[in-house]
Design a protein around this motif. Structure first.
Motif, PDB file in Angstrom:
ATOM      1  N   UNK A   1       0.820  -1.213   0.000  1.00  0.00           N
ATOM      2  CA  UNK A   1       0.000   0.000   0.000  1.00  0.00           C
ATOM      3  C   UNK A   1       0.850   1.258   0.000  1.00  0.00           C
ATOM      4  N   UNK A   2       1.989   1.155   0.746  1.00  0.00           N
ATOM      5  CA  UNK A   2       2.865   2.319   0.821  1.00  0.00           C
ATOM      6  C   UNK A   2       3.410   2.688  -0.533  1.00  0.00           C
ATOM      7  N   UNK A   3       3.847   1.659  -1.295  1.00  0.00           N
ATOM      8  CA  UNK A   3       4.387   1.945  -2.624  1.00  0.00           C
ATOM      9  C   UNK A   3       3.333   2.506  -3.546  1.00  0.00           C
ATOM     10  N   UNK A 154      -8.927  11.507  10.330  1.00  0.00           N
ATOM     11  CA  UNK A 154     -10.033  12.278  10.891  1.00  0.00           C
ATOM     12  C   UNK A 154     -10.857  11.425  11.864  1.00  0.00           C
ATOM     13  N   UNK A 155     -11.089  10.179  11.506  1.00  0.00           N
ATOM     14  CA  UNK A 155     -11.821   9.272  12.397  1.00  0.00           C
ATOM     15  C   UNK A 155     -11.065   9.058  13.704  1.00  0.00           C
ATOM     16  N   UNK A 156      -9.754   8.903  13.602  1.00  0.00           N
ATOM     17  CA  UNK A 156      -8.921   8.703  14.793  1.00  0.00           C
ATOM     18  C   UNK A 156      -8.972   9.925  15.704  1.00  0.00           C
ATOM     19  N   UNK A 157      -8.923  11.112  15.113  1.00  0.00           N
ATOM     20  CA  UNK A 157      -8.972  12.330  15.908  1.00  0.00           C
ATOM     21  C   UNK A 157     -10.348  12.527  16.549  1.00  0.00           C
ATOM     22  N   UNK A 158     -11.391  12.171  15.822  1.00  0.00           N
ATOM     23  CA  UNK A 158     -12.734  12.265  16.397  1.00  0.00           C
ATOM     24  C   UNK A 158     -12.855  11.334  17.598  1.00  0.00           C
ATOM     25  N   UNK A 159     -12.321  10.138  17.475  1.00  0.00           N
ATOM     26  CA  UNK A 159     -12.368   9.163  18.561  1.00  0.00           C
ATOM     27  C   UNK A 159     -11.696   9.701  19.816  1.00  0.00           C
ATOM     28  N   UNK A 236       1.834   4.610  14.865  1.00  0.00           N
ATOM     29  CA  UNK A 236       1.474   3.219  15.134  1.00  0.00           C
ATOM     30  C   UNK A 236       0.177   2.822  14.426  1.00  0.00           C
ATOM     31  N   UNK A 237      -0.717   3.790  14.235  1.00  0.00           N
ATOM     32  CA  UNK A 237      -2.018   3.485  13.641  1.00  0.00           C
ATOM     33  C   UNK A 237      -1.940   3.249  12.142  1.00  0.00           C
ATOM     34  N   UNK A 238      -0.894   3.789  11.495  1.00  0.00           N
ATOM     35  CA  UNK A 238      -0.800   3.688  10.035  1.00  0.00           C
ATOM     36  C   UNK A 238       0.593   3.226   9.608  1.00  0.00           C
TER      37      UNK A 238
END
Length: 369
Positions: A1-3, A154-159, A236-238
């Motif tokens: 995915x990174x590439x 954005x989802x992580x920040x909302x959480x 760590x999340x991504x």
């Protein structure tokens, strides 16, 4: 995915085949750190900064790159008169020396600055170099973030009850907002780039996912003491996503596509103007300026700056609220305007004077026991 993400970002760059024939900074080898002539014996006339370091000669400077917030702008987001006067003098009397803003800001937030400093014919690097504009302020190239990664951040920040601002080219969208925080982060964001829109209850994110809105930067303001844990959380999340985190200020995390850096913008402008990196002087105050500092021959950290750019910089000047950029440039381009003595003498001549002084002193002549 990174590439895939890196490939997507590179393919999204525009202007690679422009009629100007200018190479992309992502096709141009980055300038490498080197020993600055300003700190090399015999390299420069002896004009010194506040730390006692020798400054470059005016003839050594072929291009000037500067950050904006915390550097050209005061804390009130205004230009200091000393900075305005010095830059306008250079633009009028040394038009062959490009003065280029390289900033985390959007171009729309720099228009008044561009007008006041007479930079309308200059290119610009915005959002840490994610967008490079030509001298007509048309996009020459761009790198933007993967839309699904943007949504997930954005989802992580909302959480975690944190504010999220997503930067498109001309404005930025608030998609999450910290509730009951210590500060109104929306107002903080507006201080840097006023064109903030509340998009929490709109279809904005759907437009992002469909590719109708390109996100060049994610802006995450929060209390400074929690920044380290959120930097760690994001990393760590991504683990499989290619991106870069940086900070212009201690209390703001900014995320851009991998490969975006002010050093890449510097390399691009060096190629465009046929200037060697060793003849570039850069100004900045944040960690996002470090790459640019390491690539340039001369780098100047603001007194109000973060610790890392101060460690890397070849020189330091007074604060943004004191007109530090203007005062430093005056020492090089208008030494008669400087408050400090002008000692434009070569190293060899100074050594000769020292020897004459020692030989003619009363102590050397045996006048004292």
């Amino acid at each position: 995915m990174a590439n895939d993400l890196v490939r997507s970002a590179v393919q999204s760059m525009s202007g690679l085949g422009s009629s100007s024939g200018t190479a992309s900074p992502w096709d141009t080898p980055l300038a490498t750190p080197h020993e600055s002539p300003a700190t090399t014996p015999g390299g420069s006339p002896i004009v010194r900064d506040s730390d006692g370091k020798r400054l470059p000669k005016m003839s050594d400077i072929k291009m000037i790159l500067s950050d904006v917030d915390g550097t050209l702008f005061t804390d009130a987001h205004e230009l200091h008169p000393a900075t305005t006067d010095a830059i306008r003098y250079i633009r009028k009397n040394h038009p062959d020396v490009p003065f280029i803003p390289v900033t985390g800001k959007q171009l729309s937030s720099c228009r008044d600055l561009i007008k006041e400093l007479d930079l309308a014919d200059m290119p610009a690097g915005c959002m840490h170099g994610a967008i490079i504009y030509d001298h007509k302020h048309q996009i020459e190239q761009q790198m933007y973030l993967d839309p699904h990664f943007v949504r997930d951040v954005a989802r992580l920040m909302r959480k975690h009850n944190k504010s999220t601002f997503l930067y498109v080219e001309e404005w930025n969208a608030m998609v999450t907002k910290e509730e009951n925080g210590t500060k109104d982060w929306e107002q903080v964001a507006r201080g840097f780039d006023p064109a903030v829109r509340d998009e929490r209850e709109t279809d904005f994110m759907q437009r992002v996912l469909k590719g109708k809105e390109r996100i060049y930067k994610i802006f995450l303001p929060m209390d400074e003491e929690v920044v380290p844990q959120f930097l760690e959380l994001i990393e760590k999340s991504f683990p499989d996503v290619a991106f870069k985190t940086t900070r212009a200020l201690p209390y703001i995390i900014e995320i851009v596509a991998e490969g975006v850096d002010k050093s890449a913008a510097l390399a691009y402008f060096c190629a465009k103007f046929n200037v060697k990196a060793e003849n570039v002087i850069t100004f900045g105050d944040g960690e996002n300026d470090v790459g640019m500092f390491e690539a340039a021959g001369y780098s100047v950290a603001m007194a109000n700056g973060m610790k890392k750019p101060k460690r890397v910089a070849t020189h330091q000047t007074s604060s943004n609220d004191d007109g530090g950029v203007g005062k430093f440039l005056n020492k090089i381009f208008r030494p008669e305007m400087s408050d400090e003595p002008d000692a434009r003498l070569s190293v060899d001549h100074l050594k000769q004077l020292d020897q004459q002084l020692a030989a003619n002193s009363p102590l050397a002549a045996g006048a004292y026991p």
